[in-house]
Design an enzyme around this catalytic site. Structure first.
Site, PDB file in Angstrom:
ATOM      1  N   TYR A   1      16.619  92.827  21.622  1.00  0.00           N
ATOM      2  CA  TYR A   1      17.915  93.125  22.171  1.00  0.00           C
ATOM      3  C   TYR A   1      17.781  93.687  23.604  1.00  0.00           C
ATOM      4  CZ  TYR A   1      20.275  93.023  17.442  1.00  0.00           C
ATOM      5  OH  TYR A   1      20.603  92.801  16.430  1.00  0.00           O
TER       6      TYR A   1
ATOM      7  N   ASP B   1      27.781  92.927  15.742  1.00  0.00           N
ATOM      8  CA  ASP B   1      29.101  93.687  15.373  1.00  0.00           C
ATOM      9  C   ASP B   1      30.137  93.311  16.244  1.00  0.00           C
ATOM     10  OD1 ASP B   1      28.050  95.198  13.056  1.00  0.00           O
ATOM     11  OD2 ASP B   1      27.370  96.600  14.617  1.00  0.00           O
TER      12      ASP B   1
END
Length: 493
Positions: free
Chosen positions: A222, A142
């Site tokens: 992540y 994002d």
């Protein structure tokens, strides 16, 4: 000699001056026919010379203009001369300046990493059309999120002949019948020359035609960086372990009705909260100790990691207990997501994407390999140097502010919550568990959101008591109703 020349031409000069003062008829009235013809021929010769020079200048100017036009009007690229191969690219980018990885169709207002990548591919004539290159991406990060191991796959131009099955072949040299190796394009160097400073291609790998960066990925890793401060890291570790395994994560994501997702189960393979740098005794800003939330899973939902991190922050602040994770993962207890804040995007990084049997390449041989890696390292070092220098400037001011004595700052009508001001500094207040200066009518709590962001709330409301969003089923149904109405209106028109 000079006197003789002057004596000879002096009458002519005087005559010429006199004639120049006469009118046209008077000037030539005493000339013989022969003199007039000679003068006429002289002027004709001068006129022809001037005309010729002017024509030559125009020709030269026209040639220059033609050359200029030839430079600006490039010859169409002949794609029929080249073969096409399917490859994977590993990409690193710092996403703070971009509206996300995926292009949104308006690069001027919403610049994306993908948009810059396509631009570099087109400039290098590695693809002819972004919509026709079999493109696939491993993750869709994002706005503001970075990636150090993003992977994409696509069809690109190749130096290999069309008959080659992907193995570097040989061809004959007509001059001396020697075998000359056909070398593949240096994809890493070619693309990095056209990409912005905060986007780099790290390596490339040959892959099969049916390879997909999205569907062939086994796992995604992540990292989320944060400052320890007053957070209870051990409690956060205990809570993070509850994410392990396969669960329904609908209460840890943003549901988009347009995607019509009905399966919210995802599998978390690894979790961990580890120190990035250890505290030094001589560190004047001890509260700046960094930790990282490491997370590996098969796939993730929209905003899933940021919502998971938001809950961990609440637990680390002891605003919530670790059991809140169990309640949110149990959709019978919590069928719809409570309306809680999402963690900041700045510290989130798509760190790595795992595939089977990919052989990442940098150059054609040892020389190009090390040259490519050296250039890549120097470039990243330069960017690191810039940002570290900026960080040091901030650190200098932060240190100066932290050393300010509290007893010289607090007004008489204010009081400190359970903290004596004697011999205390501003950094001691920030590092304390009760880090709020309050008056009797202005109490509030700071909710940590990561990346230096905090949310000030007058009275913290527990997750279990917060209002909930619509259920995923309800959002999907509402979107379908809206779409049907839109389709019907278009049909009537």
């Amino acid at each position: 000699m000079l006197k003789n020349i002057i004596k000879t031409f002096k009458p002519l000069i005087i005559t010429s001056r006199k004639m120049s003062q006469l009118s046209g008829n008077e000037k030539y009235s005493n000339w013989t026919k022969k003199q007039l013809i000679e003068k006429l021929l002289f002027y004709e010769e001068k006129f022809e010379e001037n005309t010729l020079n002017s024509t030559d200048s125009q020709i030269i100017s026209t040639k220059k203009e033609d050359k200029k036009n030839k430079k600006t009007t490039a010859r169409p690229f002949d794609w029929s001369k080249y073969s096409i191969r399917h490859i994977a690219l590993k990409i690193a980018y710092f996403g703070w300046n971009y509206s996300g990885f995926a292009s949104q169709g308006n690069e001027e207002d919403f610049p994306s990493v993908e948009g810059h990548l396509f631009k570099a591919l087109l400039n290098a004539k590695l693809i002819s059309d972004p919509s026709d290159c079999n493109f696939s991406k491993c993750g869709r990060t994002d706005k503001g999120v970075s990636g150090l191991g993003q992977v994409v796959s696509l069809d690109v131009r190749s130096n290999l002949p069309k008959t080659s099955p992907g193995i570097t072949p040989f061809k004959s040299n007509n001059n001396n019948n020697e075998q000359k190796k056909i070398e593949e394009l240096l994809y890493v160097d070619i693309l990095n020359r056209s990409l912005p400073d905060d986007i780099r291609v790290l390596s490339w790998a040959p892959v099969e035609k049916d390879f997909s960066a999205r569907f062939n990925c086994k796992s995604r890793k992540y990292k989320y960086f944060f400052v320890r401060g007053n957070l209870d890291v051990e409690l956060m570790r205990e809570a993070a372990n509850r994410f392990l395994g396969t669960h329904d994560f609908r209460n840890f994501c943003k549901v988009d009705g347009s995607k019509q997702i009905i399966n919210f189960e995802r599998t978390i393979l690894e979790v961990g909260i580890d120190p990035v740098q250890y505290k030094h005794q001589d560190n004047p800003l001890e509260f700046r100790e960094f930790y990282v939330f490491n997370l590996r899973g098969t796939a993730f939902l929209w905003h899933q990691v940021r919502f998971m991190m938001s809950i961990l922050f609440l637990i680390g602040q002891k605003l919530e207990s670790p059991s809140i994770i169990d309640n949110l993962l149990d959709i019978t207890k919590t069928p719809a997501k409570p309306n809680y804040e999402m963690a900041s995007e700045i510290p989130l990084v798509l760190y790595d994407c795992e595939f089977d049997n990919l052989k990442w390449q940098y150059g054609r041989d040892s020389d190009t390999l090390f040259n490519t890696l050296s250039r890549l390292y120097k470039h990243i070092y330069g960017q690191w140097y810039i940002h570290t220098t900026k960080s040091l400037v901030y650190s200098t001011l932060l240190y100066d502010l932290g050393e300010m004595p509290l007893n010289q700052l607090i007004q008489k009508n204010y009081e400190m919550k359970e903290l004596k001001t004697q011999n205390k500094l501003l950094k001691d207040l920030v590092c304390s568990d009760n880090n709020i200066i309050t008056s009797s009518t202005n109490a509030s709590t700071s909710v940590i959101l990561g990346g230096g962001k905090e949310l000030r709330v007058r009275n913290y409301v527990k997750i279990s008591n917060k209002k909930t969003c619509d259920t995923a089923e309800s959002k999907n149904e509402k979107y379908n109703v809206k779409r049907i109405k839109l389709d019907n209106s278009e049909t009537e028109v």
